[in-house]
Design a protein around this motif. Sequence first.
Motif, PDB file in Angstrom:
ATOM      1  N   THR A 189       0.813  -1.211   0.000  1.00  0.00           N
ATOM      2  CA  THR A 189       0.000   0.000   0.000  1.00  0.00           C
ATOM      3  C   THR A 189       0.848   1.263   0.000  1.00  0.00           C
ATOM      4  N   SER A 190       2.145   1.159   0.290  1.00  0.00           N
ATOM      5  CA  SER A 190       2.972   2.356   0.346  1.00  0.00           C
ATOM      6  C   SER A 190       3.092   3.022  -1.018  1.00  0.00           C
ATOM      7  N   TYR A 191       2.706   2.339  -2.090  1.00  0.00           N
ATOM      8  CA  TYR A 191       2.762   2.915  -3.425  1.00  0.00           C
ATOM      9  C   TYR A 191       1.413   3.474  -3.879  1.00  0.00           C
ATOM     10  N   LEU A 192       0.390   3.346  -3.060  1.00  0.00           N
ATOM     11  CA  LEU A 192      -0.928   3.878  -3.386  1.00  0.00           C
ATOM     12  C   LEU A 192      -0.859   5.402  -3.413  1.00  0.00           C
ATOM     13  N   MET A 198      -5.601   6.824   2.586  1.00  0.00           N
ATOM     14  CA  MET A 198      -5.801   5.437   2.987  1.00  0.00           C
ATOM     15  C   MET A 198      -6.075   4.594   1.741  1.00  0.00           C
ATOM     16  N   ASN A 199      -6.372   3.318   1.935  1.00  0.00           N
ATOM     17  CA  ASN A 199      -6.636   2.409   0.810  1.00  0.00           C
ATOM     18  C   ASN A 199      -7.776   2.885  -0.080  1.00  0.00           C
ATOM     19  N   SER A 200      -8.773   3.533   0.509  1.00  0.00           N
ATOM     20  CA  SER A 200      -9.953   3.949  -0.252  1.00  0.00           C
ATOM     21  C   SER A 200      -9.858   5.394  -0.748  1.00  0.00           C
ATOM     22  N   GLY A 201      -8.711   6.036  -0.591  1.00  0.00           N
ATOM     23  CA  GLY A 201      -8.534   7.428  -0.990  1.00  0.00           C
ATOM     24  C   GLY A 201      -8.393   8.313   0.238  1.00  0.00           C
TER      25      GLY A 201
END
Length: 72
Positions: free
Chosen positions: A6-9, A53-56
């Motif tokens: 997730t660090s690249y999101l 976060m994961n969802s924006g």
Amino acid sequence: MYQIFTSYLDCGPPAIDRGSASAPNGTLYGSVANVTCNDGYNFTGTAQSFICMNSGWAGDVKCGEVGGYNYG
């Protein structure tokens, strides 16, 4: 087992109605965006910043009219 990195999101540029947001340390996962309400508006949510976060961008950040009833 698969691992998701997730660090690249990248949440992209933050946006807020009746205000502006800046993410001085970037827009990747875990970054914080500071919000400033436009003149004539105050914070009406429970936070004054977003976090990527994961969802924006997440956070209950809203700018509502000073002395008014438009808190949408």
